[in-house]
Design an enzyme around this catalytic site. Structure first.
Site, mmCIF file in Angstrom:
data_model
loop_
_atom_site.group_PDB
_atom_site.id
_atom_site.type_symbol
_atom_site.label_atom_id
_atom_site.label_comp_id
_atom_site.label_asym_id
_atom_site.label_seq_id
_atom_site.Cartn_x
_atom_site.Cartn_y
_atom_site.Cartn_z
ATOM 1 N N GLU A 54 0.132 4.224 1.110
ATOM 2 C CA GLU A 54 0.004 4.493 -0.313
ATOM 3 C C GLU A 54 -0.233 5.988 -0.571
ATOM 4 O O GLU A 54 -1.094 6.604 0.052
ATOM 5 C CB GLU A 54 -1.181 3.690 -0.869
ATOM 6 C CG GLU A 54 -1.493 3.915 -2.335
ATOM 7 C CD GLU A 54 -2.748 3.166 -2.779
ATOM 8 O OE1 GLU A 54 -2.887 2.939 -3.986
ATOM 9 O OE2 GLU A 54 -3.590 2.810 -1.918
ATOM 10 N N LYS A 125 1.943 -0.306 -9.380
ATOM 11 C CA LYS A 125 0.714 -1.015 -9.024
ATOM 12 C C LYS A 125 0.036 -1.600 -10.260
ATOM 13 O O LYS A 125 -0.237 -0.889 -11.235
ATOM 14 C CB LYS A 125 -0.223 -0.045 -8.304
ATOM 15 C CG LYS A 125 -1.493 -0.667 -7.727
ATOM 16 C CD LYS A 125 -2.279 0.419 -6.990
ATOM 17 C CE LYS A 125 -3.559 -0.100 -6.362
ATOM 18 N NZ LYS A 125 -4.302 0.998 -5.693
ATOM 19 N N CYS A 160 -2.341 -1.881 -1.881
ATOM 20 C CA CYS A 160 -3.770 -1.713 -1.599
ATOM 21 C C CYS A 160 -4.654 -2.739 -2.317
ATOM 22 O O CYS A 160 -4.750 -3.886 -1.892
ATOM 23 C CB CYS A 160 -4.174 -0.276 -1.935
ATOM 24 S SG CYS A 160 -5.719 0.270 -1.145
#
Length: 292
Positions: A54, A125, A160
């Site tokens: 990431e 995200k 994540c």
């Protein structure tokens, strides 16, 4: 930089996956890091899919630099990935970039490039992180999900913090995901959560989990954060096929693309699972059925 290889026993439908666990030291500029990573990828021919962490090019914890390091989908990080994909004939999951959208808003955007150098998937995200992080203040969450063909079957991207939200993963598996890629900048302080959740999501949804974490330290003094490393490939039964250590490493793993179908046929939990709507519709009254 170490490179290690692990192999499964099955000889059929074998794919070579490379988890590229890299650091983003503050002293290295994004341009220098992109060049370094490009050369690193080019050292590994015969790979079907590369996976990066990431925000590795910008540096996850470089919050004060997000605006200046933001790029569009034709920026330097994506263009590097497209070159490598075309030259090596390999898909490249670039982890994520700080993307500047058409309206100027910033996003944490994962990018998958196919073996012909075309952008196959983007994912902004959804669960932006707020705990000891400025991500939720600086970046706008995404609002869409997709599943696309990839070297290891139908492929989805998460990023994540998304690991902590099983409802998202249930939706991805309901949409047909067989492999979920997880680029991350997960701190070493919560490494056991990383190891637990990557296996749990694989078991729950009977998918390959390709989890590539950052390593090294970002920031200085009291604000320094040690990243967790321990990138890993987890099979659809929850078995850890291979795992990195805590330093920079390229882990090349041979995996069997038919494993998802085998696991789901042997233990049909996906077939027995209700939809999210069906669970929501269940009565909250413990005596309702008995009275009926």
């Amino acid at each position: 930089m170490n490179a290690t290889t692990a192999q499964t026993e099955s000889p059929s439908a074998i794919r070579r996956i490379a988890l590229v666990q890299v650091a983003s030291p503050d002293a290295e500029s994004p341009a220098e890091r992109i060049e370094r990573v490009e050369q690193l990828l080019r050292q590994h021919e015969g790979v079907d899919l590369f996976v990066l962490p990431e925000l590795w090019s910008a540096g996850y914890f470089a919050f004060d630099r997000y605006d200046e390091r933001a790029e569009t989908l034709d920026g330097p990080t994506v263009e590097m990935g497209r070159r490598v994909a075309r030259d090596l004939g390999a898909a490249v999951h670039l982890g994520s970039i700080v993307e500047r959208g058409a309206d100027g808003a910033l996003h944490n955007t994962a990018v998958l490039i196919d073996a012909r150098g075309r952008i196959a998937q983007t994912y902004r995200k959804i669960h932006v992180f707020g705990y000891q992080s400025l991500e939720s203040q600086l970046l706008r969450p995404g609002g869409s999900l997709s599943v696309v063909p990839g070297p290891l079957g139908e492929t989805a991207s998460t990023t994540c913090y998304d690991l902590r939200f099983p409802g998202l993963w249930q939706e991805l598996s309901a949409r047909g995901a067989e492999t979920v890629v997880v680029p991350a900048a997960w701190p070493a302080a919560r490494r056991e959560h990383w190891r637990l959740l990557t296996q749990a999501r694989a078991v729950e949804h009977q998918v390959w989990v390709l989890a590539c974490n950052a390593c090294g330290t970002q920031g200085e003094g009291a604000g320094a954060v040690a990243l967790g490393g321990f990138s890993r490939v987890v099979d659809p039964s929850g078995r850890v096929v291979a795992e990195c250590g805590d330093g920079e490493e390229v882990l090349v793993v041979e995996v069997d693309a038919s494993r998802v179908a085998e696991v789901r046929a042997e233990f049909p939990v996906i077939a027995d699972r209700l939809s999210g709507e069906a669970y929501t519709a269940l009565s909250a009254d413990p005596g309702a059925e008995a009275r009926g």
